[in-house]
Scaffold this motif. Structure first.
Motif, mmCIF file in Angstrom:
data_model
loop_
_atom_site.group_PDB
_atom_site.id
_atom_site.type_symbol
_atom_site.label_atom_id
_atom_site.label_comp_id
_atom_site.label_asym_id
_atom_site.label_seq_id
_atom_site.Cartn_x
_atom_site.Cartn_y
_atom_site.Cartn_z
ATOM 1 N N SER A 1 1.380 1.421 -4.345
ATOM 2 C CA SER A 1 0.156 1.799 -4.726
ATOM 3 C C SER A 1 0.116 2.843 -6.042
ATOM 4 N N ASP A 2 0.990 3.568 -5.804
ATOM 5 C CA ASP A 2 1.168 4.808 -6.946
ATOM 6 C C ASP A 2 1.829 4.029 -8.110
ATOM 7 N N PHE B 1 0.859 -1.101 -0.070
ATOM 8 C CA PHE B 1 0.058 -0.314 0.044
ATOM 9 C C PHE B 1 0.942 1.131 -0.010
#
Length: 471
Positions: free
Chosen positions: A98-99, A94
């Protein structure tokens, strides 16, 4: 906070050591745990909650895994282990990836999903692996579950190795958490080791790194072949002194506090194969992936196809562990392919060659790997690699290359000597010196000089990165 800053050396460290040594033996881990939380919270107070969650999460998981195993409820024990692994990897994924996933989804499907723009918690890749190895080892029966949450919290948050390793597995310091040796000799050894690491980082890594910064930020399209190689060699030296210097400082700080951490580097640039290189570079990471990924997948025991599959998985994951960008994946796969080839046939061929050729072969491949590692923009990476092989229509050399090389020749020579076993050889020879007390005094004067000069550089420095700080 990083180790190579005056505020750490002259404020944080003396205060922590004073509190630690004043504390009664039974409260030393408590004082160290609280100090580590302060260290971690210095730049990111919000993310202390994540570390505390990971600590409590895996402390409880370890207790339940052991409890169910003692009751012969293996299925329940395995479920808790899976919860631990999935939970830890979910947190890591996360915050770190995530990006990366969002950006790739946007590119693939022409979407415009906004990035989360999360700040990466310092050291999350390291302490996540440490807590996972703990629950796995409890499940395997290699260690007993820790019953004292303060002792476990000390293991997770231990500030000397928190930011960039080495990855300290619970089983290597389980006994040290209960009782460890504190002595003047061990403390002195720790101080000396810290100073060596500080010198590597400040005097060598920072200065050789500025050459790489200047070359890599220039116009890559017109970069001469010699400049490209000079920059690549300088980055190869920088990342070694940066990371091994940090590991030296971490090991030294550990000794000051009574801990004995395992070595993380063993002169990797004297290797004669990529296989040997990875036995000497970032030893704690290589050991972790071997023990917790490669061997559980079957290692080399199930035939050539499974061997290739297992090595490919391990090295793709190793690259991805280093960062949320495709260049890190390419870097891992690059090494994976070479190591598979060495495992299957190349090592046998290398054995027939002179040592000098084997050494050049290794350095050539390693230097190229660090270019892949360093340049995150894939288009820029392609251009830089073209420049290294003279495929960009630029001259082989220009005046800027000559100037950079000539003005930094002594620094480059010093760095090259320092990555060989020559300093160790000279030190071993000096140990036979007749006037050993005089030698001891001279060595301590040298340590003092390294410390003073390093601090002088730090005070006026504007360039003081830690390359592994982001991992």
């Amino acid at each position: 906070m990083i180790f190579s800053t005056p505020i750490f050396i002259f404020v944080f460290l003396p205060c922590i050591l004073a509190v630690y040594y004043v504390s009664p033996r039974k409260f030393k881990n408590t004082s160290l745990f609280l100090a580590s939380l302060v260290f971690y919270a210095w730049g990111e107070p919000v993310y202390v909650s994540i570390m505390l969650f990971s600590t409590v999460f895996d402390f409880v998981n370890g207790l339940f895994i052991e409890k169910f195993k003692l009751q012969n409820k293996i299925t329940k024990s395995k479920i808790i282990l899976i919860i631990s692994i999935v939970g830890n990897l979910s947190i890591l994924f996360f915050f770190k990836y995530s990006d990366f996933v969002i950006n790739n989804i946007n590119q693939l499907f022409s979407l415009d999903i906004k990035n989360l723009d999360l700040k990466l918690p310092i050291g999350i890749s390291f302490y996540t692996f440490q807590t996972m190895s703990y629950t796995i080892d409890v499940y395997r029966g290699k260690v007993k579950a820790q019953k004292n949450i303060i002792d476990f919290g000390t293991f997770v948050s231990l500030f000397p190795q928190l930011v960039a390793g080495p990855i300290v597995r619970y089983k290597t310091i389980a006994e040290q958490l209960k009782s460890r040796v504190h002595s003047i000799d061990k403390f002195s050894e720790g101080v000396r080791r810290f100073i060596i690491g500080l010198g590597k980082k400040v005097l060598l890594a920072n200065n050789i790194g500025m050459i790489w910064e200047q070359i890599s930020s220039s116009n890559i399209n017109n970069l001469p072949l010699s400049s490209a190689w000079l920059g690549a060699i300088c980055f190869s030296l920088q990342i070694y002194f940066d990371f091994s210097g940090y590991s030296d400082m971490a090991i030294g700080l550990g000794k000051m506090l009574g801990f004995d951490f395992l070595e993380n580097f063993n002169l990797p640039y004297i290797s004669k194969s990529i296989t040997e290189f990875w036995r000497r570079w970032h030893i704690s990471l290589g050991t972790w992936f071997k023990e917790y990924v490669y061997i559980p997948l079957g290692g080399s025991r199930k035939g050539t196809k499974k061997l290739i599959r297992n090595m490919f998985i391990v090295w793709a994951l190793t690259g991805f562990w280093h960062g949320a960008n495709w260049n890190f994946v390419f870097w891992g796969i690059y090494f994976g392919i070479i190591l598979i080839m060495e495992k299957l046939f190349l090592l046998e061929l290398l054995q027939k060659l002179p040592n000098s050729i084997k050494h050049l072969y290794t350095l050539f491949l390693v230097i190229i790997s660090w270019v892949i590692f360093s340049i995150e923009d894939t288009a820029m990476l392609g251009k830089y690699l073209k420049a290294m092989f003279g495929l960009n229509s630029a001259p082989i050399m220009n005046n800027e290359t000559i100037y950079l090389f000539c003005t930094n020749i002594f620094l480059i020579i010093a760095c090259i000597i320092a990555v060989t076993n020559l300093p160790t050889y000279v030190n071993n020879k000096l140990q036979k010196f007749r006037y050993i007390n005089l030698l001891y005094t001279c060595k301590n004067i040298c340590y003092l000089c390294i410390f003073v000069v390093s601090i002088s550089f730090l005070i006026g420095a504007s360039y003081n990165p830690f390359l592994y700080f982001r991992f």
